[in-house]
Design a protein around this motif. Structure first.
Motif, PDB file in Angstrom:
ATOM      1  N   LYS A  67      51.229  46.223  32.579  1.00  0.00           N
ATOM      2  CA  LYS A  67      50.957  44.920  33.191  1.00  0.00           C
ATOM      3  C   LYS A  67      50.507  44.877  34.570  1.00  0.00           C
ATOM      4  CE  LYS A  67      54.870  43.531  30.388  1.00  0.00           C
ATOM      5  NZ  LYS A  67      56.094  43.017  30.200  1.00  0.00           N
ATOM      6  N   MET A  68      50.882  45.572  35.343  1.00  0.00           N
ATOM      7  CA  MET A  68      50.162  45.827  36.512  1.00  0.00           C
ATOM      8  C   MET A  68      48.792  46.064  36.508  1.00  0.00           C
ATOM      9  SD  MET A  68      52.995  47.617  39.308  1.00  0.00           S
ATOM     10  CE  MET A  68      53.437  49.009  38.192  1.00  0.00           C
ATOM     11  N   LEU A  69      48.348  46.903  35.761  1.00  0.00           N
ATOM     12  CA  LEU A  69      46.610  47.136  35.517  1.00  0.00           C
ATOM     13  C   LEU A  69      46.201  46.057  35.116  1.00  0.00           C
ATOM     14  CD1 LEU A  69      47.048  50.594  33.910  1.00  0.00           C
ATOM     15  CD2 LEU A  69      46.001  50.119  36.020  1.00  0.00           C
ATOM     16  N   VAL A  70      46.781  44.901  34.094  1.00  0.00           N
ATOM     17  CA  VAL A  70      46.180  43.935  33.889  1.00  0.00           C
ATOM     18  C   VAL A  70      45.684  43.042  35.260  1.00  0.00           C
ATOM     19  CG1 VAL A  70      46.535  41.759  32.410  1.00  0.00           C
ATOM     20  CG2 VAL A  70      46.930  43.974  31.307  1.00  0.00           C
ATOM     21  N   VAL A  71      46.977  43.089  35.778  1.00  0.00           N
ATOM     22  CA  VAL A  71      46.583  42.013  37.085  1.00  0.00           C
ATOM     23  C   VAL A  71      45.504  42.481  37.922  1.00  0.00           C
ATOM     24  CG1 VAL A  71      47.607  41.115  39.202  1.00  0.00           C
ATOM     25  CG2 VAL A  71      49.126  41.432  37.006  1.00  0.00           C
ATOM     26  N   PHE A  72      45.417  43.715  38.223  1.00  0.00           N
ATOM     27  CA  PHE A  72      44.473  44.535  39.114  1.00  0.00           C
ATOM     28  C   PHE A  72      42.840  44.177  38.489  1.00  0.00           C
ATOM     29  CE2 PHE A  72      41.884  48.273  40.140  1.00  0.00           C
ATOM     30  CZ  PHE A  72      41.627  47.989  41.465  1.00  0.00           C
ATOM     31  N   ILE A  73      42.847  44.644  37.048  1.00  0.00           N
ATOM     32  CA  ILE A  73      41.686  44.447  36.503  1.00  0.00           C
ATOM     33  C   ILE A  73      41.018  43.018  36.587  1.00  0.00           C
ATOM     34  CG2 ILE A  73      40.409  44.686  34.393  1.00  0.00           C
ATOM     35  CD1 ILE A  73      42.620  46.981  33.386  1.00  0.00           C
ATOM     36  N   GLY A  74      41.902  42.000  36.240  1.00  0.00           N
ATOM     37  CA  GLY A  74      41.484  40.740  36.263  1.00  0.00           C
ATOM     38  C   GLY A  74      41.004  40.139  37.650  1.00  0.00           C
ATOM     39  N   THR A  75      41.807  40.701  38.751  1.00  0.00           N
ATOM     40  CA  THR A  75      41.513  40.365  40.006  1.00  0.00           C
ATOM     41  C   THR A  75      40.054  40.911  40.491  1.00  0.00           C
ATOM     42  OG1 THR A  75      43.926  40.289  40.543  1.00  0.00           O
ATOM     43  CG2 THR A  75      42.327  40.175  42.436  1.00  0.00           C
ATOM     44  N   THR A  76      39.845  42.183  40.145  1.00  0.00           N
ATOM     45  CA  THR A  76      38.539  42.930  40.359  1.00  0.00           C
ATOM     46  C   THR A  76      37.321  42.291  39.759  1.00  0.00           C
ATOM     47  OG1 THR A  76      39.772  44.859  40.531  1.00  0.00           O
ATOM     48  CG2 THR A  76      37.326  45.166  40.092  1.00  0.00           C
ATOM     49  N   CYS A  77      37.655  41.831  38.548  1.00  0.00           N
ATOM     50  CA  CYS A  77      36.452  40.947  37.740  1.00  0.00           C
ATOM     51  C   CYS A  77      36.110  39.808  38.281  1.00  0.00           C
ATOM     52  CB  CYS A  77      37.024  40.887  36.189  1.00  0.00           C
ATOM     53  SG  CYS A  77      37.172  42.662  35.388  1.00  0.00           S
ATOM     54  N   LEU A  78      37.208  39.129  38.695  1.00  0.00           N
ATOM     55  CA  LEU A  78      36.974  37.784  39.498  1.00  0.00           C
ATOM     56  C   LEU A  78      36.199  37.933  40.547  1.00  0.00           C
ATOM     57  CD1 LEU A  78      37.735  34.800  39.883  1.00  0.00           C
ATOM     58  CD2 LEU A  78      39.704  35.278  40.962  1.00  0.00           C
ATOM     59  N   GLY A  79      36.328  38.870  41.398  1.00  0.00           N
ATOM     60  CA  GLY A  79      35.347  39.271  42.338  1.00  0.00           C
ATOM     61  C   GLY A  79      33.920  39.355  42.395  1.00  0.00           C
ATOM     62  N   LEU A  80      33.919  40.018  40.918  1.00  0.00           N
ATOM     63  CA  LEU A  80      32.344  40.335  40.520  1.00  0.00           C
ATOM     64  C   LEU A  80      31.719  39.174  40.310  1.00  0.00           C
ATOM     65  CD1 LEU A  80      33.021  43.885  39.241  1.00  0.00           C
ATOM     66  CD2 LEU A  80      31.927  43.368  41.317  1.00  0.00           C
ATOM     67  N   VAL A  81      32.211  38.114  39.706  1.00  0.00           N
ATOM     68  CA  VAL A  81      31.632  36.884  39.427  1.00  0.00           C
ATOM     69  C   VAL A  81      30.414  36.380  40.351  1.00  0.00           C
ATOM     70  CG1 VAL A  81      31.857  34.273  38.821  1.00  0.00           C
ATOM     71  CG2 VAL A  81      33.437  36.051  37.845  1.00  0.00           C
ATOM     72  N   PHE A  82      30.879  36.855  41.755  1.00  0.00           N
ATOM     73  CA  PHE A  82      30.148  36.342  42.856  1.00  0.00           C
ATOM     74  C   PHE A  82      28.767  37.103  42.588  1.00  0.00           C
ATOM     75  CE2 PHE A  82      34.453  35.300  44.239  1.00  0.00           C
ATOM     76  CZ  PHE A  82      34.217  33.874  44.501  1.00  0.00           C
ATOM     77  N   VAL A  83      28.682  38.310  42.201  1.00  0.00           N
ATOM     78  CA  VAL A  83      27.362  38.992  41.987  1.00  0.00           C
ATOM     79  C   VAL A  83      26.773  38.856  40.739  1.00  0.00           C
ATOM     80  CG1 VAL A  83      26.643  41.359  41.675  1.00  0.00           C
ATOM     81  CG2 VAL A  83      28.724  41.280  43.271  1.00  0.00           C
ATOM     82  N   VAL A  84      27.345  38.325  39.761  1.00  0.00           N
ATOM     83  CA  VAL A  84      26.796  38.035  38.460  1.00  0.00           C
ATOM     84  C   VAL A  84      25.789  36.808  38.352  1.00  0.00           C
ATOM     85  CG1 VAL A  84      27.212  37.171  36.283  1.00  0.00           C
ATOM     86  CG2 VAL A  84      28.455  39.086  36.859  1.00  0.00           C
ATOM     87  N   GLU A  85      26.361  35.767  39.322  1.00  0.00           N
ATOM     88  CA  GLU A  85      25.435  34.470  39.455  1.00  0.00           C
ATOM     89  C   GLU A  85      24.256  34.889  40.172  1.00  0.00           C
ATOM     90  OE1 GLU A  85      27.060  31.468  42.160  1.00  0.00           O
ATOM     91  OE2 GLU A  85      28.288  33.064  43.150  1.00  0.00           O
ATOM     92  N   LYS A  86      23.951  36.051  40.834  1.00  0.00           N
ATOM     93  CA  LYS A  86      22.460  36.410  41.431  1.00  0.00           C
ATOM     94  C   LYS A  86      21.716  36.814  40.386  1.00  0.00           C
ATOM     95  CE  LYS A  86      24.518  35.104  45.483  1.00  0.00           C
ATOM     96  NZ  LYS A  86      23.972  33.638  46.086  1.00  0.00           N
TER      97      LYS A  86
END
Length: 581
Positions: A382-401
């Motif tokens: 469950k803690m891993l899910v939170v960490f993974i989701g948060t990391t992926c959210l941060g990478l959205v700013f890279v994807v839009e480029k």
């Protein structure tokens, strides 16, 4: 004129998010059987039903990239992608008769447990690391796709939307486990289908029927069915789509943890095969519906492209704009569509996070600390899910480029898909393949494909690599910006010859290249390093087991005869032995 959601649309959209959250609450807190063991959290105690699992799989693999990216692709580049129907049939057959029987018979929680049994722990960890890389890189694209649609129909910045979306998904995935994921997927799938059906019916009626839709598309050069070109540098062709998508989909479906996890939640092989076929047919139908939606959008904007006109910022947003344009007169209909797009993203994201958490825990944490209790394991995941989701959210700013979501999604998948598929297939169809060969095949494959994808994306970002779209008209627009221009072609002919040839290879070929390299390097290296003489036949594809059994019997018989001959040579034949006389 800007088009935005109404109050009714927001109510429909908000209801979908609320239902997803409540399902997580139910399975996490209210249900008698809590998500406090690894078996229950990952496999639903192997008591999941055929229909909800099949629908969950379909929802997982019909992402927002499909719902938005495919219509956009058809709108700009034509219908060659329809060949995905052929790829879907091949993938379904391969899953049912090659990969699924092996995983079901071994009954392992993580599909990468197969690689440990076949090639050892090191290759299992390598594959798990690749899957982690793919998920961390791929999920941001899944988040970004619906965010740009929502931004188009609300005017709200996508950086505000994405955190809300991720929080809801992380919440119900974390506390509800696989049961919450499967049931939210089922409900979200119904919303997706509802959105697609409504758009198809309304769009076809507006244009005057199916025949008129295809007439307009043909007039605009959108109908491309059998482009049999062998040129590997094209954006798409019959060969590229059929071969490229087949290998990529087998990698993402046949040997991916989220799919194998679902299959193992079904008690029997026969029921698992039913899941595969329901999923396969549903997957194909929705893909083809998305192709048709692209034609509907083109029919609507045949005379005035909204991207050129400035009403739509990116081509990826054109389908969302179209729905709002034609459905704004019906309260809540646009909200249903947006809910469907978000449902596609949430279902894919939740499945990826749940599976990655389980894969990471079983392959890295549990392996190192085998004494951990099931309850502790459940909390760690469950803690891993939170960490993974948060990391992926941060990478959205890279994807839009980067590039458009359709090609970007396939390109990112291609980085790891071919390598992973190559390792599994090498193990299942080549009995002589050994750990050394598989490892070197995987290393070389990953290095080459990563270099190709990275180089291609850098050239796209720099504007060096472009693919011209088909003609897009603006003569029907009211804007004075175009003056007397009667038509416009986006990205007029661009010379890509300055880009090294290896970076110009079509993005759908990435997974094919990766898989072939594993075989080209892995099998010869295996033979040169002694091969593999004796393996558990359950690790081989079912159609090879009888042959392998006979080969092993023949080899053993040859060894016995050879030993007998050596013994005779050492002692001498009976006639050579002196008699007592």
């Amino acid at each position: 004129m800007d088009l935005y959601l109404s109050v009714y649309d927001y109510v429909v959209f908000g209801t979908m998010l609320a239902i997803s959250g409540l399902i997580g609450v139910y399975f996490g807190f209210c249900r008698t059987q809590k998500q406090n063991t690894t078996s229950e959290y990952l496999l639903g105690s192997k008591k999941m039903g055929v229909f909800p699992v099949a629908i969950s799989l379909t929802a997982t693999h019909i992402s927002a990239v499909t719902m938005l990216g495919v219509p956009s692709e058809m709108y700009l580049y034509g219908t060659q992608y329809w060949v995905c129907a052929i790829s879907g049939l091949i993938v379904t057959f391969a899953m049912s008769h090659l990969y699924l029987p092996v995983f079901m018979e071994l009954q392992i929680t993580s599909c990468y447990g197969y690689l440990e049994k076949r090639f050892g722990v090191s290759l299992r960890n390598f594959a798990s690391g690749l899957y982690t890389l793919y998920t961390i890189l791929g999920v941001p694209v899944l988040i970004y796709a619906p965010a740009i649609a929502f931004s188009q129909v609300t005017g709200i910045n996508l950086h505000t939307i994405t955190p809300i979306m991720c929080i809801v998904c992380i919440f119900y995935t974390t506390i509800g486990g696989i049961r919450a994921v499967v049931w939210t997927d089922t409900i979200q799938f119904l919303l997706m289908v509802g959105a697609l059906v409504v758009v198809i019916v309304m769009g076809t009626d507006i244009l005057g029927g199916f025949s008129e839709v295809f007439k307009i598309a043909d007039r605009g050069e959108r109908i491309i069915l059998f482009d049999m070109s062998m040129d590997p540098f094209l954006r798409s062709s019959f060969l590229m789509v059929s071969i490229g998508l087949t290998t990529m989909w087998i990698a993402h479906i046949g040997v991916s943890p989220e799919c194998v996890q679902r299959f193992l939640a079904i008690p029997t092989l026969s029921d698992s095969r039913k899941v595969v076929w329901i999923f396969g047919i549903g997957h194909i139908i929705i893909k083809l519906c998305s192709v048709y939606n692209g034609l509907i959008v083109y029919g609507k904007y045949e005379d005035c492209d909204p991207v050129s006109d400035g009403r739509v910022k990116k081509a990826d947003q054109v389908f969302a704009y179209y729905v709002l344009d034609v459905a704004s007169s019906i309260p809540g209909l646009s909200g249903l569509f947006v809910a469907g797009i978000f449902s596609a993203a949430l279902s894919s994201m939740s499945s990826c996070m749940n599976t990655l958490a389980g894969t990471f825990y079983m392959d890295f944490v549990k392996h190192r600390y085998p004494s951990l209790s099931d309850e502790t394991g459940s909390r760690i995941m469950k803690m891993l899910v939170v960490f993974i989701g948060t990391t992926c959210l941060g990478l959205v700013f890279v994807v839009e480029k980067l590039g458009n979501i359709f090609s970007l999604g396939i390109s990112i998948g291609g980085v790891t898909a071919g390598t992973l598929l190559g390792i599994f297939t090498l193990g299942m169809v080549c009995p002589r393949a050994n750990t050394t060969g598989a490892r070197w095949g995987a290393y070389v494959s990953l290095a080459i494909v990563s270099g190709i994808v990275l180089g291609a994306q850098l050239n796209i970002m720099q504007g060096n690599l472009k693919y011209p779209s088909l003609p897009l008209n603006v003569h029907g627009c009211n804007s004075s910006d175009f003056g007397n221009v009667t038509s416009i072609i986006l990205n007029e002919h661009h010379d890509n010859s300055s880009v090294p040839w290896i970076f110009r290879i079509g993005f759908m070929y990435y997974s094919v290249i990766g898989m072939l390299i594993v075989f080209i390097v892995g099998y010869p290296v295996s033979l040169l390093t002694g091969g593999h003489d004796d393996i558990d036949e359950r690790l081989l594809a079912p159609f090879l087991r009888g042959w392998y059994r006979n080969q092993r019997k023949a080899k053993n018989l040859t060894k016995i005869v050879r030993k007998d001959q050596e013994m005779h040579l050492f002692l001498g034949t009976p006639k050579d032995i002196p008699s007592d006389k």
